[in-house]
Design a protein around this motif. Structure first.
Motif, PDB file in Angstrom:
ATOM      1  N   VAL A  46       8.680  25.783  18.014  1.00  0.00           N
ATOM      2  CA  VAL A  46       7.170  25.627  18.554  1.00  0.00           C
ATOM      3  C   VAL A  46       7.024  27.333  19.242  1.00  0.00           C
ATOM      4  CG1 VAL A  46       5.769  24.473  20.136  1.00  0.00           C
ATOM      5  CG2 VAL A  46       7.462  23.180  18.688  1.00  0.00           C
ATOM      6  N   SER A  47       5.886  27.599  18.777  1.00  0.00           N
ATOM      7  CA  SER A  47       5.514  28.862  19.328  1.00  0.00           C
ATOM      8  C   SER A  47       4.058  28.448  19.720  1.00  0.00           C
ATOM      9  CB  SER A  47       5.330  29.879  18.366  1.00  0.00           C
ATOM     10  OG  SER A  47       4.751  29.460  16.998  1.00  0.00           O
ATOM     11  N   ASN A  48       3.366  27.701  19.161  1.00  0.00           N
ATOM     12  CA  ASN A  48       1.761  26.986  19.521  1.00  0.00           C
ATOM     13  C   ASN A  48       2.255  25.685  19.595  1.00  0.00           C
ATOM     14  OD1 ASN A  48      -0.770  25.843  19.416  1.00  0.00           O
ATOM     15  ND2 ASN A  48      -1.396  27.807  19.445  1.00  0.00           N
ATOM     16  N   PRO A  49       2.089  25.105  20.665  1.00  0.00           N
ATOM     17  CA  PRO A  49       2.399  23.511  20.728  1.00  0.00           C
ATOM     18  C   PRO A  49       1.354  22.622  19.962  1.00  0.00           C
ATOM     19  CG  PRO A  49       1.480  24.016  22.828  1.00  0.00           C
ATOM     20  CD  PRO A  49       1.932  25.426  22.208  1.00  0.00           C
ATOM     21  N   ILE A  50       0.181  23.155  19.715  1.00  0.00           N
ATOM     22  CA  ILE A  50      -0.720  22.424  18.663  1.00  0.00           C
ATOM     23  C   ILE A  50      -0.519  22.651  17.246  1.00  0.00           C
ATOM     24  CG2 ILE A  50      -3.064  21.893  18.376  1.00  0.00           C
ATOM     25  CD1 ILE A  50      -3.746  22.531  21.373  1.00  0.00           C
ATOM     26  N   LEU A  51      -0.597  23.878  17.147  1.00  0.00           N
ATOM     27  CA  LEU A  51      -0.477  24.321  15.621  1.00  0.00           C
ATOM     28  C   LEU A  51       0.730  23.949  14.826  1.00  0.00           C
ATOM     29  CD1 LEU A  51      -2.165  27.998  15.830  1.00  0.00           C
ATOM     30  CD2 LEU A  51      -3.290  25.557  15.257  1.00  0.00           C
ATOM     31  N   ASP A  52       1.815  23.910  15.800  1.00  0.00           N
ATOM     32  CA  ASP A  52       3.157  23.634  15.261  1.00  0.00           C
ATOM     33  C   ASP A  52       3.548  22.047  15.403  1.00  0.00           C
ATOM     34  OD1 ASP A  52       3.351  26.238  14.600  1.00  0.00           O
ATOM     35  OD2 ASP A  52       4.288  26.721  16.698  1.00  0.00           O
ATOM     36  N   ASN A  76       7.200  25.389  30.062  1.00  0.00           N
ATOM     37  CA  ASN A  76       5.962  26.283  30.070  1.00  0.00           C
ATOM     38  C   ASN A  76       5.512  26.461  31.588  1.00  0.00           C
ATOM     39  OD1 ASN A  76       6.195  26.697  27.246  1.00  0.00           O
ATOM     40  ND2 ASN A  76       5.042  25.187  26.647  1.00  0.00           N
TER      41      ASN A  76
END
Length: 213
Positions: A46-52, A76
Motif C-alpha cells: 500500500v502506497s495510497n490507502p484508497i487507490l491500493d 501513518n
C-alpha cells in the motif's frame, strides 16, 4: 428521567474506569510479531490507502487485510508511539461497549438489562483479548458498525423502510463485512433468517385474521 440519566452516567464511569484498570499493563506494551508482519504487509502493498485498496485486499488476503490496513493507517499517524496504538484500542473498546446499550434496550425495552449487558461486555475477559495486539483494534470498529446495523435493521422491521434508511443499512452492513469479513460474514445469513421468520410470522398472522372473519 433523572434516575435513568444517573444510571447511564454511572455506567459510563464504571465501564471507562474499569478498562484502564484491568488493561493497565497492556498500555505499556509494544508490538508483537504479528503486528510487525501486518505492518510490513501494509507498507509492502500500500502506497495510497484508497487507490491500493482492492490490490491490497487481493495481495494480503481477506483474513489479514483488516489487521494490516488498521495498523498501517495508524502508523501513518503515530509512527512507533506504541502507547498511542494501545490507547486508541482502549477508546474503541469503550465505544463498542456503549454501542451494546441501545441495541439491548431496543430489543428488551428494559434499561436494567441494557445496563447489565453493557457492563458484562465491558469487563468480561474475552473482550480484553482483542487488546493483546495493536493490530486487533479494527474488530471493535466492526462491532460498533454491527450493532448500529442491527439497531437500524430491527427498527426498519417496525417502520416503513425509507430509501434513506435502506442506504444507511447497506452502508453499515457493507462496512461490517468488509472490516472483518472472516468473522462477521455470518451476519448476512442472520439477516436472511430474520427476514424469513418475519415473513412466516406475517403469513400466520394474516391467516389468523382471515379465520377470525
Amino acid at each position: 428521567m433523572r434516575r435513568n440519566i444517573i444510571l447511564f452516567a454511572l455506567l459510563i464511569v464504571i465501564v471507562t474506569v474499569s478498562q484502564f484498570i484491568i488493561a493497565k499493563k497492556q498500555l505499556e506494551l509494544g508490538f508483537f510479531t504479528d503486528d510487525w508482519l501486518f505492518l510490513s504487509s501494509y507498507r509492502l502493498y500500500v502506497s495510497n490507502p484508497i487507490l491500493d485498496l482492492l490490490g491490497a485486499w487481493k495481495s494480503i488476503g481477506s483474513h489479514n487485510f483488516a489487521h494490516a490496513y488498521y495498523i498501517g493507517i495508524l502508523h501513518n499517524f503515530f509512527g512507533l508511539d506504541y502507547f498511542a496504538y494501545r490507547l486508541t484500542n482502549e477508546i474503541l473498546k469503550i465505544v463498542s461497549a456503549f454501542s451494546v446499550y441501545p441495541l439491548v434496550l431496543f430489543i428488551f425495552k428494559r434499561r436494567l438489562i441494557a445496563f447489565l449487558a453493557t457492563l458484562i461486555y465491558g469487563i468480561h475477559f474475552s473482550t480484553f483479548g482483542l487488546l493483546d495486539g495493536p493490530s486487533r483494534g479494527e474488530d471493535f470498529i466492526a462491532i460498533i458498525f454491527m450493532n448500529l446495523f442491527i439497531i437500524y435493521y430491527l427498527y426498519s422491521l417496525k417502520k416503513n423502510l425509507s430509501a434513506r434508511l435502506l442506504i444507511l443499512l447497506s452502508i453499515f452492513l457493507s462496512l461490517v463485512v468488509f472490516i472483518d469479513a472472516t468473522r462477521l460474514f455470518p451476519l448476512l445469513g442472520v439477516v436472511f433468517l430474520v427476514e424469513v421468520l418475519y415473513l412466516v410470522r406475517n403469513i400466520f398472522h394474516h391467516r389468523a385474521i382471515i379465520s377470525l372473519k
